[in-house]
Write an enzyme that holds these catalytic residues in place. Sequence first.
Site, short mmCIF file in Angstrom:
data_model
loop_
_atom_site.label_atom_id
_atom_site.label_comp_id
_atom_site.label_asym_id
_atom_site.label_seq_id
_atom_site.Cartn_x
_atom_site.Cartn_y
_atom_site.Cartn_z
N GLY A 1 -13.55 -1.93 -1.77
CA GLY A 1 -14.95 -1.75 -2.08
C GLY A 1 -15.46 -0.38 -1.73
CD GLN B 1 -3.22 0.61 0.34
OE1 GLN B 1 -3.11 -0.30 -0.47
NE2 GLN B 1 -4.35 1.26 0.52
CG ASP C 1 -4.00 13.44 -27.90
OD1 ASP C 1 -4.93 12.73 -27.53
OD2 ASP C 1 -2.82 13.04 -28.05
CD GLU D 1 -7.50 24.53 -23.67
OE1 GLU D 1 -6.52 24.92 -24.31
OE2 GLU D 1 -8.59 25.15 -23.65
#
Length: 690
Positions: free
Chosen positions: A410, A342, A435, A433
């Site tokens: 979730g 994490q 690609d 503005e």
Amino acid sequence: MQNPRNPTEEIEPDLDHDLDAAARRMGRLSLHLAPPPGRGGGGGGDGAAAVLGMERCARGGKGGVSVERSAMSEYMRGKHTEIQERVFEYFNSRPDLQTPLEISKSEHRELCMRQLLGLVREAGIRPFRYAFEDPWKYFAVAEAVGSIDMSLGIKMGVQYRAMINHNSNVIADSIRKLIVQSLGRFFHGKFATVFAKLLLPTHDEKGFADMGVHAFIVPIRDMKTHQTLPGIEIHDCGYKVGLNGVDNGALKFSSVRVPRENLLNRFGDVSRDGKYTSSLPTIGKRFAATLGELVGGRVGLAYSSVGVLKISVTIAVRYSLLRQQFGPPKQPEISILDYQSQQHKLMPMLASTYAFHFATSYLVEIYSEMKKSHDEEVAGDVHSLSAGLKAYITSYTAKSLSVCREACGGHGYAAVNRFGSLRNDHDIFQTFEGDNTVLLQQVVGDLLKQYKKKFEGGTLSVTWNYLRESMGTYLSQPNPVTARWEGEDHLRDPSFQLDAFRYRTSRLLHSVVLRLRKHSKNLGAFGAWNRCLNHLLTLAESHIESVILAKFIEAVQSCPDKNTRDALKLVCDLYALDRIWNDIGTYRNVDYVAPNKAKAIHKLTDYLCYQVRSVARELVDAFELPDHVTRAPIGLQSFNSSRLSMLSASFLPGKAYALETLNLFGEVSSSYSNPAIENVKQSVIRISES
């Protein structure tokens, strides 16, 4: 029941066996907490004690840092934080102007217009005036209103775009590309600013002379009846993936006469007798100057995209600090942000958010300077840097929104926690503005021009100075001694980090020039460019990363408070070393980094992730995003962890989740006044009743 290891042995499926299996599983899961190699814990000993030892070290012991939120917030504050607070306070006092979770396209458009009118008439915010008088104030307002509703931020800024025909090669094609800036709402506005070719009649065989793209004010509706004028067709774009509060549409013109007086003549004019005059000698320069006026849109998108990233990473980090799951045997469960996996998702992202904050602040600063001074050199720098930062940051933010959603499990999938709407609304930032792939090629074009100037002895603009100063050094063979240095002091030296970034850019630039020359002989200029396109895009990203790191290092060194400076240095080190590690193959291929040094960079990056985790709460709090702005139950500054543990999106149906969220809001809102919470409550009620 047979023993799987000894089929002849019968065992009873008793409770002790189940507990043993559970303990083994917990033991495997706790391996996620193993300290990085060479950092605390060592071999053997009590694993939990090792983790706690690392925790103490990272939280302020030897080698650790501490963050004083107020000092960090003060340093992060922009020039116009006060006006952002006014915007937040206004919408907090008007819950009826908060965008609900479920809203139709037509309702969202009307709400967006009421939001804009209220902002101007009731709150006294004058965004269009700021755009001319103080661009930095304008961008601060745009970031704030985008935090409330991204549709409002876009509507307030560069609002509408339409194109006739898919071809965007305006100069070479006879079909006009129309960039339409509505002076009112698209489906209520009476005028549009149209960018189209100016063709003047001549007496030769061709019959006309092409003067290039110019801007015109074109009436599109009758001032009294509000009906569309003859030759004007307006079509609604319908539902979009996001930003449905913005009423986008397409305009079609058929034999529409535009008076000469409607030409916006800053870069070119036509006299009554049909003579054309311009201070710019070529079509290309006029085209660049005309579209250069739109560069503010790219500046605004880069700046606002960082605002979206701040919200997203704040929600994900706060949730990850609160959410507890598993842990060492017979000990309390731990925060999921204590898991290395994490940390590797979120801590480099948090570091990047800080890096982008300082880079875009610099961009807004030089853009404001450009608007005041009209200096051509500064304008060129802004044009290239805005293209690069817009492309790089919006692409990074788009990917990060998905990572943050997944990092919250979730709960992140619940609409009330905002990742879905943020992702959908922000997604278009990558293509309007300009690609992003096209914008990166503009950066490369400027890099190649600067490369040519370097070898012709010309003057390089500010952002590219390092090419002139160090190209010779970077293109020489790497020092075999420094390539093996692996000490922490060396790896955390900003000189080493910036040199590594710039070495990579210079190598990529030099090698792509050689490839372009080689392939252009057989394929021509266009074919050679296409053959080397991926190489060119990598070069552009490398250059932009070098600029971002340089501005981050400057911000660290300019910080007056020692504790804040130390914390920023830690975050900056993580940003730099994580980027180096992510592209370690490039450095290894040219022997810029020896194998032992690459391994040391990897280990140190792991450790810096852990250290940043220890001050992650303070770092996201320093963004000063009030709860009524983040508006995600899992991302509020203070809420009950036991309540969150009951909120399992994996097991609760939608109605139960909504009701639990409603209870959570009730607990939080009781501790402070927050009228905007009522609006979210109503949205949750509607979900629970459906």
